[in-house]
Design an enzyme around this catalytic site. Structure first.
Site, PDB file in Angstrom:
ATOM      1  N   PHE A  34       7.423   0.429  -3.631  1.00  0.00           N
ATOM      2  CA  PHE A  34       6.878   1.126  -4.801  1.00  0.00           C
ATOM      3  C   PHE A  34       6.983   0.156  -5.959  1.00  0.00           C
ATOM      4  O   PHE A  34       8.081  -0.281  -6.316  1.00  0.00           O
ATOM      5  CB  PHE A  34       7.684   2.389  -5.133  1.00  0.00           C
ATOM      6  CG  PHE A  34       7.246   3.065  -6.427  1.00  0.00           C
ATOM      7  CD1 PHE A  34       6.529   4.244  -6.386  1.00  0.00           C
ATOM      8  CD2 PHE A  34       7.536   2.505  -7.670  1.00  0.00           C
ATOM      9  CE1 PHE A  34       6.114   4.863  -7.568  1.00  0.00           C
ATOM     10  CE2 PHE A  34       7.127   3.110  -8.848  1.00  0.00           C
ATOM     11  CZ  PHE A  34       6.414   4.296  -8.795  1.00  0.00           C
ATOM     12  N   GLU A  35       5.850  -0.188  -6.532  1.00  0.00           N
ATOM     13  CA  GLU A  35       5.886  -0.930  -7.786  1.00  0.00           C
ATOM     14  C   GLU A  35       4.584  -0.684  -8.526  1.00  0.00           C
ATOM     15  O   GLU A  35       3.516  -0.546  -7.930  1.00  0.00           O
ATOM     16  CB  GLU A  35       6.128  -2.432  -7.583  1.00  0.00           C
ATOM     17  CG  GLU A  35       5.126  -3.176  -6.752  1.00  0.00           C
ATOM     18  CD  GLU A  35       5.487  -4.650  -6.582  1.00  0.00           C
ATOM     19  OE1 GLU A  35       6.597  -5.066  -6.971  1.00  0.00           O
ATOM     20  OE2 GLU A  35       4.636  -5.403  -6.067  1.00  0.00           O
ATOM     21  N   ILE A  36       4.707  -0.563  -9.829  1.00  0.00           N
ATOM     22  CA  ILE A  36       3.552  -0.449 -10.719  1.00  0.00           C
ATOM     23  C   ILE A  36       3.645  -1.642 -11.652  1.00  0.00           C
ATOM     24  O   ILE A  36       4.648  -1.813 -12.344  1.00  0.00           O
ATOM     25  CB  ILE A  36       3.568   0.877 -11.499  1.00  0.00           C
ATOM     26  CG1 ILE A  36       3.527   2.065 -10.522  1.00  0.00           C
ATOM     27  CG2 ILE A  36       2.391   0.944 -12.466  1.00  0.00           C
ATOM     28  CD1 ILE A  36       3.706   3.412 -11.174  1.00  0.00           C
TER      29      ILE A  36
END
Length: 394
Positions: free
Chosen positions: A291-293
């Protein structure tokens, strides 16, 4: 001739000291499988307290987020997935959760990457899972293939050492290639040339919370570079030379260090001292990058380009098992203003067995499933206490 008692005592003491010296050399070192590697206490998890949306500018869904060309309010961003054809069902699971909790309101496009062409079944079923645009991209061979400077013989010998140290996926060349691509090549794909922000989503993950604001606009309007939900400790024997190579790079480019960096988080030796020792000065704390933005302008910067090229030439993506998670995290922790790294405490996320579960009326399903039989083990692996200690909860 009898030996005087003081001489005998001195000789005995010398023998005992020599035996002790030999023992200190040959005795096994401390293991990360024992409590010797966990000196910290488990502070109260802030997610047990009521939580809501982040402060700052928030943009809500409107008619401007309708699918297609009517969506004039969307900014230059995409949801990004590296996925195989055979992972279709897992990808549909992730899509259904994210569409239900967030993207059905904002209709950001999905961009799928694969090192082989996507099947018609994959395209048909993923298109049916969203009202948003879907894009299917093939990774160029020059971005995926093992680089020319990697020795096949040395790689094979390195795999043996990694396997002896019980490093997961050590013998899977595709995993090494994936880590390298996610570390320093994905944002160079022609399909992303004019895209700035991305939300990375993997197959078989869960999203629990209703998110009512445009996450990409939050990043842009509040000057954030990177967003995470979970931060963990890595397996130190998978990255023994990553920090030493990083230290070499810093010595060559001291000007790249940001004055408001997170060096203390990266080098903490108090909470898990054996991790720091086995990783040669690195705490192994990292943002769990499944998960990364993120803002791809950071990866495209000269600083990160130089850092990635240095690591790439060192060969650790293949001779060890350097993952994109520690590589991204070290770069962000050293070269970016730490105030631009945001913990999305309001996004309920699960990639088994790890959770990010806000205490919110929008996340009841996440709260009830949060605690497991492995809670003590999860607490030990959780590096958020160090992030809160050295950086805060911004």
């Amino acid at each position: 001739m009898a030996i005087a008692r003081p001489v005998r005592a001195l000789g005995l003491a010398a023998i005992l000291m020599w035996c002790f010296f030999l023992y200190t050399i040959v005795r096994p070192g401390p293991s990360i499988k024992t409590s010797a590697d966990f000196k910290g206490t488990v502070e109260r998890d802030p997610q047990l307290d009521p939580s809501g949306e982040p402060g700052g500018i928030l943009v809500r869904a409107s008619d401007g987020y309708a699918p297609g060309i009517a969506g004039t309010e969307r900014i230059n961003a995409t949801i990004l997935a590296l996925v195989r054809n055979e992972e279709l069902e897992g990808m549909l699971q992730s899509m259904q959760d994210l569409e239900r909790t967030w993207n059905h309101k904002f209709n950001y496009p999905w961009t799928f990457f694969n090192d082989v062409p996507f099947s018609e079944e994959f395209k048909r079923k993923t298109r049916a899972a969203t009202k948003a645009e879907t894009r299917y991209e093939l990774i160029p061979k020059e971005h995926w293939d093992t680089p020319s400077w990697i020795s096949d013989d040395l790689y094979k010998e390195s795999v043996k050492i990694l396997e002896e140290n019980e490093i997961q996926y050590a013998d899977k060349i595709s995993y090494h290639k994936m880590c390298r691509w996610n570390s320093g090549l994905f944002y160079k794909h022609p399909a992303l040339e004019h895209v700035r922000y991305y939300w990375r989503v993997e197959p078989n993950v869960h999203f629990f919370c209703d998110i009512d604001y445009d996450v990409f606009r939050y990043m842009q309007d509040n000057n954030k570079t990177y967003g995470f939900t979970i931060t963990l400790y890595d397996a130190p024997k998978s990255i023994p030379t990553l920090w030493p190579e990083t230290a070499k790079f810093i010595a060559q480019h001291p000007e790249y260090l940001h004055p408001n960096n997170a060096m203390a988080w990266l080098t903490d030796a108090q909470r898990r001292p054996v991790h720091n020792e086995q990783a040669n000065g690195y705490s192994t704390c990292h943002f769990w990058s499944n998960f990364e933005i993120g803002d791809m302008d950071f990866w495209r910067s000269q600083t990160y380009e130089d850092y990635f090229n240095h690591l790439d030439r060192a060969g650790g993506f293949f001779y060890e098992r350097w993952g994109d998670a520690p590589v991204h995290s070290i770069a962000l922790g050293l070269f970016e203003d730490r105030s631009k790294i945001h913990w999305f405490r309001d996004i309920g996320y699960q990639h088994i067995p790890f959770f990010n579960c806000p205490n919110s009326d929008k996340c009841k399903g996440c709260i009830t499933g949060r605690f497991t039989d492995g809670e003590a083990w999860l607490n030990k692996e959780d590096c958020r206490p160090n992030w809160f200690k050295y950086v805060g909860m911004g």
